[in-house]
Design a protein around this motif. Sequence first.
Motif, short mmCIF file in Angstrom:
data_model
loop_
_atom_site.label_atom_id
_atom_site.label_comp_id
_atom_site.label_asym_id
_atom_site.label_seq_id
_atom_site.Cartn_x
_atom_site.Cartn_y
_atom_site.Cartn_z
N GLN A 1 0.84 -1.21 0.00
CA GLN A 1 0.00 0.00 0.00
C GLN A 1 0.87 1.25 0.00
OE1 GLN A 1 -3.38 0.21 -0.31
NE2 GLN A 1 -3.06 2.42 -0.45
N ARG A 2 1.95 1.24 0.77
CA ARG A 2 2.84 2.40 0.81
C ARG A 2 3.51 2.60 -0.55
NH1 ARG A 2 4.09 -0.01 5.79
NH2 ARG A 2 6.07 -0.84 5.00
N ALA B 1 -4.81 4.36 -5.36
CA ALA B 1 -3.66 3.55 -4.93
C ALA B 1 -4.17 2.34 -4.16
CB ALA B 1 -2.73 4.39 -4.06
N LYS B 2 -3.69 1.16 -4.52
CA LYS B 2 -4.13 -0.05 -3.84
C LYS B 2 -2.96 -1.02 -3.69
CE LYS B 2 -7.04 -3.03 -2.09
NZ LYS B 2 -7.61 -2.83 -0.74
N GLY B 3 -2.75 -1.46 -2.44
CA GLY B 3 -1.74 -2.48 -2.17
C GLY B 3 -2.39 -3.82 -1.92
N TYR B 4 -2.06 -4.81 -2.72
CA TYR B 4 -2.67 -6.14 -2.60
C TYR B 4 -1.76 -7.15 -1.89
CZ TYR B 4 -6.46 -4.71 -5.70
OH TYR B 4 -7.55 -4.08 -6.23
N GLY B 5 -0.56 -6.69 -1.51
CA GLY B 5 0.33 -7.62 -0.83
C GLY B 5 0.57 -8.86 -1.67
N GLU B 6 0.38 -10.05 -1.03
CA GLU B 6 0.63 -11.31 -1.72
C GLU B 6 -0.66 -12.02 -2.13
OE1 GLU B 6 1.62 -14.63 1.26
OE2 GLU B 6 2.39 -12.82 2.27
N THR B 7 -1.78 -11.28 -2.20
CA THR B 7 -3.09 -11.91 -2.45
C THR B 7 -3.35 -12.20 -3.92
OG1 THR B 7 -4.21 -9.76 -2.63
CG2 THR B 7 -4.04 -10.76 -0.42
#
Length: 645
Positions: free
Chosen positions: A587-588, A609-615
Amino acid sequence: MNKKLTYIGLSLVLLSGGLHAQEQPSLRHRAEQLFERYEYANAAGLYEKLVDKKKVRTSDMERLAESYLYLKDYELAENWYARIVGTDDFSEESLWNYAEVLKQNGKYREAKEQYGRYVERYGSSERATLAIAGADSAVVWMEHPTGHRLRNEQSVNTDLGNFGVFPTSNGVLYAGEPNTVIGKRSGMTGQAYLRVYSAERSADGGLSNPTVMLESFNGSELHVGPAIANASEDVLYVTRTYPGKDTEKHKENGQKFRKHNLELKIYRLEGNSWKEEDFAYNNVQAYSLGHAALSGDGRTLYYASDMPGGLGGVDIWYSELQGDGSWGAPQNAGAAINSAGDEMFPSVVGDELYYSSNGFAGMGGLDIFRAKGERNSFTGRENLRFPINSAGDDFAFAQLQEDEDGSIGYLSSNRSGGAGGDDIYSYSFRKPKIIIILEGLTLNRKTEELIPDASVTLYSGNRQIVGRVRSDGKAEFRFTLDRNTDYKVLGEKQGFHADSASIAGINPARDTTLHVTLRLEPIFRVGDKFVLENIYYDFDKHNIRKDASEVLDQLVRTMRDNPTLKIELSSHTDSRGTHRYNEGLSQRRAQSAVDYLVSRGISRDRLVAKGYGETRLVNRCKDGVPCTIEEHQANRRTEVEVLEF
């Protein structure tokens, strides 16, 4: 006053009086104060804060764009002006400036469209007609460049101004801004005043070992230079800014100015010292006079001046040598040379006069022209075309030598890709013995279909435009390359995300053809996704690295050229680390990328802005699954999804 009328032109304007700050001024007031004091870099920093809001004042964006225009950051200026002219309350000046920055960026077709829009909105004018004619010519000249090759003389150029080369028997003279300030500083440029430099010259025209000359003519309080010499090099003609107090007085918009005009000084070598004398026709309280050039026989002295009786602003004039050794009264070089605009920096090569003008159709700013003849009888005026001329100011043409194989010489320019302000370039013109051709295609990345009429730009390694063409009906394009030179080629078209390729320099033994394919990503449909390739972050960091900023700048251009486009910019990690940590880091990173786009002129309401990480892994590399470094890297990506178009 614009730059041409500061140190490369014919007057230096000093402002008497100043602005007085109020107690605890607002952010906008502080920005306006800095802008009015010509502190454009500092003003831009404050205006950037003012425009990052839901409700943005067009006037704030206009000041920010204008700051970037004065700072010569034409890419950023284009971004902001493109956004400004989409509002309902932009100013007449902003539309004109938008066309101008498009031209500065070599986008002559797009510039012509905006000049046409300006005419429709505000009516036709001589300057608009001239600008449109110049844009039409520049398109052709960039598609069919001359065989001249330019080299930035990095050994003498600095991040300050250097210009006006005059070849001597064992080197060159030129004007430059010293890196160190001794005494007063120029109020207009903020730098040391110009001085005359000397430099060594190699057989191929390369310059080295620049040195500020210590002679007496360099001791003036204000600007000194450029300078030329007679054939025996015992007489110098030096342009300088008049340093006295009895200057021309001027009043405009309620402010008082003192115009420190230019004057021409003559220095004769007597023993080991130079004896100073006035050129008889200086009149610093009424006009400027400078930029001297001598005919081959030394009997005609050409110069630039805005004295009364000319055809426009600054004209080329001349004086003839009299029997008693004095110079005769000024005569205008005539309408074949001069225009309603400005003509400056004359030089004589054989029976040809070279000079710079902004009063005839050209590529932008000052263009270099030549005409055959002498005194006030000239014919065949012609623009020297691209790459001698560019979208910037091109001036002070000097030929060093010419033979049956070609020629070499110098010019000065503030074109993009240089070391600083005005730079010195050497040029060469040689009939090529080995030809390197770059042929390419512009294709749709998803369908592999041809994309005709795409804009394709060839850049040298320092981001200087080498050429710009449109892919033809078969989506093909073609450039001629130099040996041992790195290039980058960029393909763009509305409705697509751009693609680029790097071309490493080669030195072939025979004629060679290179091939490249540019695959542009279509962004027509909501839901379309594409990966921004080569965006990397330092381990455990989210700041935008320089290599990532270059990729994001390409996305900025896509957003700028497709004003209805709204996107989600997402960041993805691999499976290493905890889910919570990866989501926060991604996300950052996504937010940093969005913030960067906003700083480059893209409205925040067009970005998510969208952080999906490891998904959203793209392969099998879940927790506990052994994978290679390359497989993990495939999951660490930045994606763009079209939300609206």
